[in-house]
Write a protein that holds these residues in place. Structure first.
Motif, PDB file in Angstrom:
ATOM      1  N   LYS A   7       0.825  -1.208   0.000  1.00  0.00           N
ATOM      2  CA  LYS A   7       0.000   0.000   0.000  1.00  0.00           C
ATOM      3  C   LYS A   7       0.859   1.258   0.000  1.00  0.00           C
ATOM      4  CE  LYS A   7      -3.554  -2.413   2.602  1.00  0.00           C
ATOM      5  NZ  LYS A   7      -3.599  -2.964   3.943  1.00  0.00           N
ATOM      6  N   GLY A  90      -1.468  -2.492  -8.759  1.00  0.00           N
ATOM      7  CA  GLY A  90      -2.189  -3.425  -7.908  1.00  0.00           C
ATOM      8  C   GLY A  90      -3.644  -3.637  -8.254  1.00  0.00           C
ATOM      9  N   ILE A  91      -4.182  -2.925  -9.255  1.00  0.00           N
ATOM     10  CA  ILE A  91      -5.579  -3.098  -9.660  1.00  0.00           C
ATOM     11  C   ILE A  91      -5.646  -4.102 -10.815  1.00  0.00           C
ATOM     12  CG2 ILE A  91      -7.680  -1.971 -10.488  1.00  0.00           C
ATOM     13  CD1 ILE A  91      -6.675   0.623  -9.298  1.00  0.00           C
ATOM     14  N   ARG A 339     -13.508  -3.442  -7.575  1.00  0.00           N
ATOM     15  CA  ARG A 339     -12.246  -3.640  -8.279  1.00  0.00           C
ATOM     16  C   ARG A 339     -11.455  -4.768  -7.613  1.00  0.00           C
ATOM     17  NH1 ARG A 339     -10.320   2.543  -7.963  1.00  0.00           N
ATOM     18  NH2 ARG A 339     -11.266   2.204  -5.900  1.00  0.00           N
ATOM     19  N   ARG A 341      -8.020  -6.935  -6.655  1.00  0.00           N
ATOM     20  CA  ARG A 341      -6.634  -6.690  -6.291  1.00  0.00           C
ATOM     21  C   ARG A 341      -5.720  -7.718  -6.950  1.00  0.00           C
ATOM     22  NH1 ARG A 341      -4.374  -9.313  -2.266  1.00  0.00           N
ATOM     23  NH2 ARG A 341      -6.401  -9.770  -1.333  1.00  0.00           N
ATOM     24  N   PHE A 391      -9.826  -4.589  -4.251  1.00  0.00           N
ATOM     25  CA  PHE A 391      -8.845  -3.516  -4.119  1.00  0.00           C
ATOM     26  C   PHE A 391      -9.491  -2.399  -3.305  1.00  0.00           C
ATOM     27  CE2 PHE A 391      -6.575   0.310  -5.306  1.00  0.00           C
ATOM     28  CZ  PHE A 391      -5.256  -0.104  -5.360  1.00  0.00           C
TER      29      PHE A 391
END
Length: 424
Positions: A7, A90-91, A339, A341, A391
């Motif tokens: 993150k 990361g999406i 969404r 991850r 996500f």
């Protein structure tokens, strides 16, 4: 710690160069603290308040017109030399769109180059040989992104698929239509980077990105897809990569942004103003109510502490604009709360030596406990993450935590200021 590092490294990639645009190099040593506070404060923003703020700040303008994303992106190359869009960070939904785009047969008919954020330009010769189908092993070309100083792409399944996919595509294309991949990050030997001081002194990402684009694409009248975090791509900020090269090559770049935190935390799918849009789709920003919104409708303003220890909750002045002045279009990937991850690839999860390198990097970026995390603890985090495929940015258990964290940083700033002002 693995999840926390992901993150924060995503936010680091997003903000590092926009921070440099608003502070001088002497104050850049506070960068890690600035980002850490931003991350903590971002987690604390109540979801209802964010949704209410988006509704309250919605301005007048025409209704955005969504178009199917891949055909719309390909059509943009008919008018522009460069189409710039966000890379996944990361999406998974965004990763899937990019892979679909470059596999479309029309893509290689319109595009010559792809400049990427997840590549160290020091290794461009190796990358060129690999992408062209030369005798370069996957292990050797991995240094292009593993020796890049960025924890997120270095542990990305998308990145590890992207390069072999382009190599395979080129084998099916005539020589004149083959794609070149350009590494945009500075040519830095990361084995020599030992501290944040080294990063601040040697890593100037937007200048490198702009230089590669000017030298390899624009001066040669080629066409390119840019895959970078949106802050690197915005028009008119003065320090973003696109802003830098637009001083000499204006009006040649079409910038696409994702929607960030817009329309998140809605009670139902039908509550979204975008619920009827095709998935995925692209909508122009200019003249629409969506384009008339400010950046803080898409990302909560960061919190920073200035040299006088005053707290500011706002974007730098260069980013306090309507979105239509910063980007040209918005990308919609489906309901914002759904969404997916991206998951850590198995080859990295099993590579103990490389995981240790990632942990050392995490410690350098302000997480000393990262280096002491055991392999068992790391593995358990991966197992635990399987139950949370979305996500999302989690909310803290203690709503007072951000204020306490901020208070500590302010006190620390005041202590430093007092020590430096006291006569010896």
């Amino acid at each position: 710690m693995h999840d926390e590092l992901q993150k924060v490294s995503q936010l680091f990639l997003l903000l590092v160069d926009s921070v440099e645009a608003s502070v001088n190099r002497q104050s850049a040593k506070r960068l890690v603290t600035w980002i850490a506070i931003f991350f903590v404060m971002m987690l604390a923003i109540p979801s209802v308040n964010r949704a209410q703020t988006q509704q309250q700040t919605r301005l007048t303008g025409s209704e955005p017109v969504p178009e199917p994303a891949v055909p719309a992106i390909l059509a943009a190359f008919d008018k522009y030399e460069v189409v710039a869009m966000p890379q996944g960070h990361g999406i998974q939904d965004l990763n899937d769109l990019i892979l679909s785009l470059i596999r479309n047969p029309a893509f290689s008919e319109k595009v010559n180059d792809i400049e990427v954020e997840f590549g160290n330009s020091l290794y461009q010769p190796i990358l060129d040989r690999y992408i062209a189908g030369g005798n370069v092993s996957f292990t050797e070309v991995q240094k292009v992104w593993r020796q890049d100083g960025q924890p997120t792409p270095a542990a990305s399944a998308f990145v590890e698929q992207f390069f072999p996919l382009v190599r395979a595509l080129n084998q099916k294309l005539p020589p004149g239509k083959r794609l070149r991949v350009l590494a945009g990050d500075p040519p830095v030997d990361w084995d020599q980077i030992k501290s944040m001081d080294d990063v601040i002194r040697l890593v100037h990402r937007d200048a490198s990105i702009a230089s590669v684009m000017e030298k390899e694409v624009l001066s040669k009248h080629r066409k390119a897809l840019m895959l970078f975090g949106t802050f690197h791509l915005m028009h008119g900020t003065g320090a973003s990569a696109v802003s830098l090269y637009e001083k000499d090559y204006p009006n040649l770049t079409f910038v696409i942004s994702d929607l960030g935190t817009f329309d998140t935390d809605l009670p139902t799918l039908s509550s979204s103003a975008l619920a009827a849009w095709p998935i995925p789709s692209l909508a122009r920003a200019k003249g629409t109510w969506l384009g008339a919104l400010d950046l803080d409708s898409f990302l909560p303003p960061p919190t920073r502490i200035d040299q006088d220890c005053n707290v500011h909750r706002e974007f730098p002045k260069v980013l306090q604009k309507r979105m239509e002045d910063l980007v040209d279009a918005f990308l919609y990937l489906g309901p914002q709360d759904l969404r997916l991850r991206e998951k850590l690839p198995a080859d990295i999860a099993l590579d103990v030596n490389y995981r240790m390198e990632l942990q050392k990097g995490g410690a350098m970026f302000g997480f000393p406990e990262a280096a002491t995390e055991t392999a068992k603890e790391f593995d358990q985090q991966i197992v635990n993450s399987a139950g949370s495929p979305l996500f999302v940015i989690p909310k803290p258990q203690d709503p007072k935590l951000p204020d306490a964290e901020l208070s500590r940083e302010v006190r620390s700033c005041l202590d430093r200021k007092s020590r430096t002002s006291t006569p010896q």
